[in-house]
Design a protein around this motif. Structure first.
Motif, PDB file in Angstrom:
ATOM      1  N   PRO A  44       0.829  -1.210   0.000  1.00 40.97           N
ATOM      2  CA  PRO A  44       0.000   0.000   0.000  1.00 40.97           C
ATOM      3  C   PRO A  44       0.866   1.263   0.000  1.00 40.97           C
ATOM      4  O   PRO A  44       1.909   1.298   0.645  1.00 40.97           O
ATOM      5  N   LYS A  45       0.410   2.310  -0.706  1.00 42.25           N
ATOM      6  CA  LYS A  45       1.178   3.556  -0.803  1.00 42.25           C
ATOM      7  C   LYS A  45       0.257   4.763  -0.669  1.00 42.25           C
ATOM      8  O   LYS A  45      -0.902   4.734  -1.097  1.00 42.25           O
ATOM      9  N   ILE A  46       0.817   5.810  -0.092  1.00 47.31           N
ATOM     10  CA  ILE A  46       0.177   7.130  -0.130  1.00 47.31           C
ATOM     11  C   ILE A  46       0.953   7.944  -1.159  1.00 47.31           C
ATOM     12  O   ILE A  46       2.145   8.211  -0.985  1.00 47.31           O
ATOM     13  N   ILE A  47       0.289   8.322  -2.244  1.00 46.89           N
ATOM     14  CA  ILE A  47       0.915   9.091  -3.326  1.00 46.89           C
ATOM     15  C   ILE A  47       0.458  10.540  -3.209  1.00 46.89           C
ATOM     16  O   ILE A  47      -0.743  10.816  -3.164  1.00 46.89           O
ATOM     17  N   VAL A  48       1.415  11.444  -3.161  1.00 43.47           N
ATOM     18  CA  VAL A  48       1.102  12.854  -2.933  1.00 43.47           C
ATOM     19  C   VAL A  48       1.511  13.689  -4.141  1.00 43.47           C
ATOM     20  O   VAL A  48       2.668  13.680  -4.555  1.00 43.47           O
ATOM     21  N   GLU A  49       0.544  14.416  -4.711  1.00 43.32           N
ATOM     22  CA  GLU A  49       0.843  15.367  -5.787  1.00 43.32           C
ATOM     23  C   GLU A  49       1.532  16.590  -5.186  1.00 43.32           C
ATOM     24  O   GLU A  49       0.965  17.279  -4.344  1.00 43.32           O
ATOM     25  N   ARG A  50       2.759  16.852  -5.622  1.00 42.62           N
ATOM     26  CA  ARG A  50       3.434  18.094  -5.260  1.00 42.62           C
ATOM     27  C   ARG A  50       3.545  18.995  -6.482  1.00 42.62           C
ATOM     28  O   ARG A  50       3.566  20.217  -6.358  1.00 42.62           O
ATOM     29  N   SER A  51       3.623  18.402  -7.660  1.00 48.70           N
ATOM     30  CA  SER A  51       3.620  19.183  -8.896  1.00 48.70           C
ATOM     31  C   SER A  51       2.270  19.870  -9.036  1.00 48.70           C
ATOM     32  O   SER A  51       1.245  19.377  -8.546  1.00 48.70           O
ATOM     33  N   THR A  52       2.278  21.030  -9.705  1.00 51.40           N
ATOM     34  CA  THR A  52       1.015  21.704  -9.994  1.00 51.40           C
ATOM     35  C   THR A  52       0.340  20.999 -11.161  1.00 51.40           C
ATOM     36  O   THR A  52       0.916  20.872 -12.242  1.00 51.40           O
ATOM     37  N   VAL A  53      -0.863  20.524 -10.919  1.00 53.86           N
ATOM     38  CA  VAL A  53      -1.585  19.744 -11.924  1.00 53.86           C
ATOM     39  C   VAL A  53      -3.001  20.284 -12.052  1.00 53.86           C
ATOM     40  O   VAL A  53      -3.513  20.939 -11.139  1.00 53.86           O
ATOM     41  N   PRO A  54      -3.661  20.032 -13.173  1.00 55.54           N
ATOM     42  CA  PRO A  54      -5.036  20.488 -13.326  1.00 55.54           C
ATOM     43  C   PRO A  54      -5.995  19.708 -12.442  1.00 55.54           C
ATOM     44  O   PRO A  54      -5.687  18.609 -11.973  1.00 55.54           O
ATOM     45  N   VAL A  55      -7.144  20.310 -12.208  1.00 62.35           N
ATOM     46  CA  VAL A  55      -8.166  19.665 -11.390  1.00 62.35           C
ATOM     47  C   VAL A  55      -8.549  18.314 -11.988  1.00 62.35           C
ATOM     48  O   VAL A  55      -8.629  18.174 -13.212  1.00 62.35           O
ATOM     49  N   THR A  56      -8.748  17.342 -11.139  1.00 64.44           N
ATOM     50  CA  THR A  56      -9.134  15.945 -11.441  1.00 64.44           C
ATOM     51  C   THR A  56      -7.957  15.076 -11.862  1.00 64.44           C
ATOM     52  O   THR A  56      -8.154  13.927 -12.229  1.00 64.44           O
ATOM     53  N   THR A  57      -6.717  15.604 -11.792  1.00 58.55           N
ATOM     54  CA  THR A  57      -5.568  14.761 -12.110  1.00 58.55           C
ATOM     55  C   THR A  57      -5.481  13.587 -11.151  1.00 58.55           C
ATOM     56  O   THR A  57      -5.161  12.463 -11.541  1.00 58.55           O
ATOM     57  N   ALA A  58      -5.762  13.832  -9.873  1.00 62.69           N
ATOM     58  CA  ALA A  58      -5.711  12.756  -8.877  1.00 62.69           C
ATOM     59  C   ALA A  58      -6.659  11.627  -9.250  1.00 62.69           C
ATOM     60  O   ALA A  58      -6.323  10.438  -9.116  1.00 62.69           O
ATOM     61  N   ALA A  59      -7.839  11.998  -9.735  1.00 60.11           N
ATOM     62  CA  ALA A  59      -8.811  10.972 -10.124  1.00 60.11           C
ATOM     63  C   ALA A  59      -8.287  10.168 -11.310  1.00 60.11           C
ATOM     64  O   ALA A  59      -8.423   8.936 -11.359  1.00 60.11           O
ATOM     65  N   SER A  60      -7.659  10.840 -12.269  1.00 63.13           N
ATOM     66  CA  SER A  60      -7.114  10.154 -13.441  1.00 63.13           C
ATOM     67  C   SER A  60      -5.982   9.211 -13.046  1.00 63.13           C
ATOM     68  O   SER A  60      -5.905   8.071 -13.512  1.00 63.13           O
ATOM     69  N   MET A  61      -5.103   9.680 -12.167  1.00 66.93           N
ATOM     70  CA  MET A  61      -3.981   8.837 -11.752  1.00 66.93           C
ATOM     71  C   MET A  61      -4.448   7.656 -10.898  1.00 66.93           C
ATOM     72  O   MET A  61      -3.866   6.573 -10.952  1.00 66.93           O
ATOM     73  N   THR A  62      -5.517   7.875 -10.125  1.00 69.69           N
ATOM     74  CA  THR A  62      -6.069   6.770  -9.327  1.00 69.69           C
ATOM     75  C   THR A  62      -6.563   5.653 -10.245  1.00 69.69           C
ATOM     76  O   THR A  62      -6.388   4.461  -9.956  1.00 69.69           O
TER      77      THR A  62
ATOM     78  N   GLU B 183      -3.341  -1.318  -2.541  1.00 72.05           N
ATOM     79  CA  GLU B 183      -4.164  -0.139  -2.323  1.00 72.05           C
ATOM     80  C   GLU B 183      -3.309   1.125  -2.377  1.00 72.05           C
ATOM     81  O   GLU B 183      -2.234   1.195  -1.789  1.00 72.05           O
ATOM     82  N   VAL B 184      -3.823   2.129  -3.085  1.00 77.63           N
ATOM     83  CA  VAL B 184      -3.132   3.403  -3.242  1.00 77.63           C
ATOM     84  C   VAL B 184      -4.128   4.532  -2.992  1.00 77.63           C
ATOM     85  O   VAL B 184      -5.247   4.508  -3.504  1.00 77.63           O
ATOM     86  N   VAL B 185      -3.716   5.505  -2.205  1.00 78.12           N
ATOM     87  CA  VAL B 185      -4.546   6.692  -1.970  1.00 78.12           C
ATOM     88  C   VAL B 185      -3.798   7.917  -2.497  1.00 78.12           C
ATOM     89  O   VAL B 185      -2.621   8.117  -2.184  1.00 78.12           O
ATOM     90  N   MET B 186      -4.468   8.718  -3.285  1.00 75.03           N
ATOM     91  CA  MET B 186      -3.890   9.939  -3.849  1.00 75.03           C
ATOM     92  C   MET B 186      -4.249  11.142  -2.986  1.00 75.03           C
ATOM     93  O   MET B 186      -5.413  11.354  -2.639  1.00 75.03           O
ATOM     94  N   LEU B 187      -3.238  11.946  -2.641  1.00 71.41           N
ATOM     95  CA  LEU B 187      -3.438  13.203  -1.944  1.00 71.41           C
ATOM     96  C   LEU B 187      -2.883  14.347  -2.796  1.00 71.41           C
ATOM     97  O   LEU B 187      -2.046  14.124  -3.670  1.00 71.41           O
ATOM     98  N   SER B 188      -3.336  15.545  -2.497  1.00 66.02           N
ATOM     99  CA  SER B 188      -2.786  16.734  -3.157  1.00 66.02           C
ATOM    100  C   SER B 188      -2.207  17.646  -2.090  1.00 66.02           C
ATOM    101  O   SER B 188      -2.874  17.995  -1.115  1.00 66.02           O
ATOM    102  N   ASN B 189      -0.933  18.013  -2.274  1.00 64.27           N
ATOM    103  CA  ASN B 189      -0.227  18.879  -1.326  1.00 64.27           C
ATOM    104  C   ASN B 189       0.531  19.932  -2.144  1.00 64.27           C
ATOM    105  O   ASN B 189       1.731  19.835  -2.336  1.00 64.27           O
ATOM    106  N   PRO B 190      -0.201  20.932  -2.647  1.00 64.38           N
ATOM    107  CA  PRO B 190       0.419  21.897  -3.576  1.00 64.38           C
ATOM    108  C   PRO B 190       1.569  22.670  -2.955  1.00 64.38           C
ATOM    109  O   PRO B 190       1.575  22.961  -1.753  1.00 64.38           O
ATOM    110  N   GLU B 191       2.532  23.014  -3.809  1.00 62.13           N
ATOM    111  CA  GLU B 191       3.731  23.756  -3.399  1.00 62.13           C
ATOM    112  C   GLU B 191       3.468  25.244  -3.475  1.00 62.13           C
ATOM    113  O   GLU B 191       3.152  25.775  -4.543  1.00 62.13           O
ATOM    114  N   PHE B 192       3.576  25.937  -2.338  1.00 63.43           N
ATOM    115  CA  PHE B 192       3.358  27.391  -2.313  1.00 63.43           C
ATOM    116  C   PHE B 192       4.652  28.175  -2.096  1.00 63.43           C
ATOM    117  O   PHE B 192       4.621  29.403  -2.091  1.00 63.43           O
ATOM    118  N   ALA B 193       5.770  27.487  -1.874  1.00 63.93           N
ATOM    119  CA  ALA B 193       7.032  28.190  -1.634  1.00 63.93           C
ATOM    120  C   ALA B 193       7.491  28.916  -2.895  1.00 63.93           C
ATOM    121  O   ALA B 193       7.235  28.473  -4.016  1.00 63.93           O
TER     122      ALA B 193
END
Length: 540
Positions: free
Chosen positions: A134-152, A162-172
């Motif tokens: 099992p993995k937790i996959i985190v989006e750090r790259s800026t991606v369009p809305v619904t990318t997480a759903a597509s990658m899932t 089992e894999v769960v997709m999270l989004s953690n955008p980079e604001f630095a």
């Protein structure tokens, strides 16, 4: 035995994190996290062996203030490594932070606006292939809305775990990435609204809680997190384009854009940030993410929204073009064969990144005018500048680089300040003036220098949104009046040669006489008189 991901998450805290991508997003973030989470092992993986070798040496791939020192401290702790062994890094990690590039598409549907997710999908498939659990996959790259759903969907079709997709955008921000990561305004974590999703968000939140106050950690659904980064960059870019639009008006009316900026910035509803007039915004984030937002609006058939955000890009392009045209116009409408010293090539100070740099766009206009450009930047390498000016046909560029700013400016007709490096303010401009061609011009695209002091030395100085001093304005007015009188003289010649209807001849002759009367005697044709004027009009 199979254990659901939410059970794995609650049984033990995260001990191993893999960061995919050793660029401007992935590496600084990994360094800060490793420094704040000493009991967690962080592995940064990248397919570029040269980049990994640079990270493992004393010569880092790019510059960020404070990064070298923090990296040295983390290395001594031993919980951060850089490698090209993708499979091993992914297999042993519980959490995988994906920070790969998502450039604009160069062809096909949405070219120039839509993000190219080729790298993202390729990485997703590689993770699924070697996950091993099992993995937790985190989006750090800026991606369009619904990318997480597509990658899932990709993961579910390829991976048995089992894999769960999270989004953690980079604001630095580049140039202050380490400071921003150490003390962020906020950290945003978006996840699916499910038991597994909430458990995965809790794991990532626990990592950040090692140094980020709980009140600054925002949790949301996936879609809100994905669109928040695009929105933040769009709003910041919009403010820059707004004050730049006002700077153009200031130059025409005699107002000072810095005074206007201050007056509106003290309004608590507006604030001071991102209200500094300049060449325009640069870097990968603002323009790329604005274009992504425009594409998104077009895709959902919202043309008014798309046009609104596209206008921010157009204003930015206008500002860069306006500055380049100013240089040509004030240098007697030609820069061909003239040496122009370019101070600064990075898209902003405190970074070596020159991607989407406003300086590059200005320089390309001037290069096309056959100017001889000599670039000095304290952090951008000559190799990077050379790559930026590589021509498709392989012909030689008119751009060179110089490590010494005084050598770069020696014999130059003009100095162009295109990046706001503080060290440029400490240059000896009396020495610079003595070494330059005369008249010596300074075009300050960042309003960085002391314009009054430069004028006292003898420079002709032009800034962004800055009024010209009265003496220069009066000179320009006199020149404009002389041009107008000369045009009137030519018009008089055409009139007298029969270019006007006969019924208006008397009135027009009188107007011609008045125009000639206003022309200084030294500028009137030899012999004077209306008949001679007709000859000079080219009609005799």
């Amino acid at each position: 035995a199979y254990r659901p991901l939410h059970v794995v998450c609650t049984m033990a805290s995260c001990t191993n994190v893999c960061v995919i991508g050793a660029g401007h997003v992935g590496a600084p973030h990994a360094i800060v996290m490793a420094s704040k989470c000493p009991k967690v092992k962080f592995t940064v993986v990248d397919d570029d062996a040269r980049t990994i070798a640079a990270w493992n040496s004393g010569l880092l791939p790019f510059f960020e203030p404070g990064m070298q020192e923090l990296l040295d401290d983390v290395r001594s702790a031993g919980n951060l490594s850089f490698t090209s062994d993708f499979d091993s890094a992914v297999r042993t990690a519980e959490v995988i932070l994906v920070s790969v590039s998502t450039p604009l598409k160069k062809s096909g549907v949405g070219a120039g606006y839509a993000p190219n997710l080729e790298h993202w999908e390729s990485v997703a498939r590689r993770i699924a292939k070697v996950a091993g659990g099992p993995k937790i996959i985190v989006e750090r790259s800026t991606v369009p809305v619904t990318t997480a759903a597509s990658m899932t969907r990709v993961f579910k079709s390829v991976c048995s775990h089992e894999v769960v997709m999270l989004s953690n955008p980079e604001f630095a921000r580049e140039g202050s990435a380490i400071t921003d990561q150490l003390s962020p305004d906020r950290v945003m974590i978006g996840g699916p609204e499910s038991v597994e999703g909430e458990a995965s968000v809790a794991v990532l939140k626990a990592l950040y809680s090692s140094w980020v106050p709980t009140g600054r950690i925002i949790t949301s659904n996936l879609w809100s997190a994905e669109i928040s980064k695009l929105t933040a960059d769009a709003f910041l870019a919009q403010r820059i384009s707004s004050i730049n639009a006002i700077s153009a008006l200031c130059e025409k009316t005699g107002a000072d854009v810095d005074e206007v900026s201050y007056a509106i910035g003290v309004d608590s509803r507006i604030g001071r940030k991102c209200l500094t007039a300049s060449l325009g915004f640069g870097g990968v984030c603002y323009e790329t993410h604005l274009r992504n937002l425009v594409y998104l609006a077009r895709m959902y058939r919202m043309p008014v929204v798309a046009t609104y955000w596209d206008s921010v890009i157009k204003m930015n392009d206008y500002q860069k073009r306006r500055f380049a045209n100013l240089v040509v116009r004030e240098m007697f409408n030609t820069v061909g064969g003239k040496k122009l010293a370019v101070l600064g090539f990075a898209y902003k100070k405190n970074t070596s990144d020159c991607r989407f740099s406003a300086a590059l766009d200005v320089c390309k206009v001037l290069e096309n005018e056959q100017a001889l450009l000599v670039v000095h930047d304290p952090r951008v390498s000559a190799e990077a500048v050379g790559v930026a000016f590589t021509r498709d046909d392989g012909s030689a560029s008119l751009v060179s680089c110089e490590a010494d700013p005084y050598v770069a400016m020696e014999g130059a007709h003009a100095v162009l300040v295109l990046t706001e490096w503080e060290e440029f303010t400490r240059l000896d401009f009396k020495r610079v003036y003595a070494s330059m061609q005369k008249p010596a011009f300074v075009f300050d695209g960042r309003n960085l220098l002391d314009h009054k002091a430069l004028r006292e030395i003898g420079f002709k100085v032009y800034g962004i949104g800055k009024p010209q001093p009265p003496a220069e304005t009066e000179t320009e007015s006199a020149e404009a009046a002389a041009e107008s009188a000369a045009e009137s003289q030519k018009r008089a010649g055409r009139i007298l040669a029969g270019a006007a209807p006969k019924e208006n001849a008397a009135a027009l002759r009188a107007a011609a006489e008045r125009a000639l009367a206003q022309t200084p005697a030294s500028e009137q044709p030899a012999g004077g008189g209306l008949e001679r004027a007709a000859t000079f009009g080219g009609m005799a």
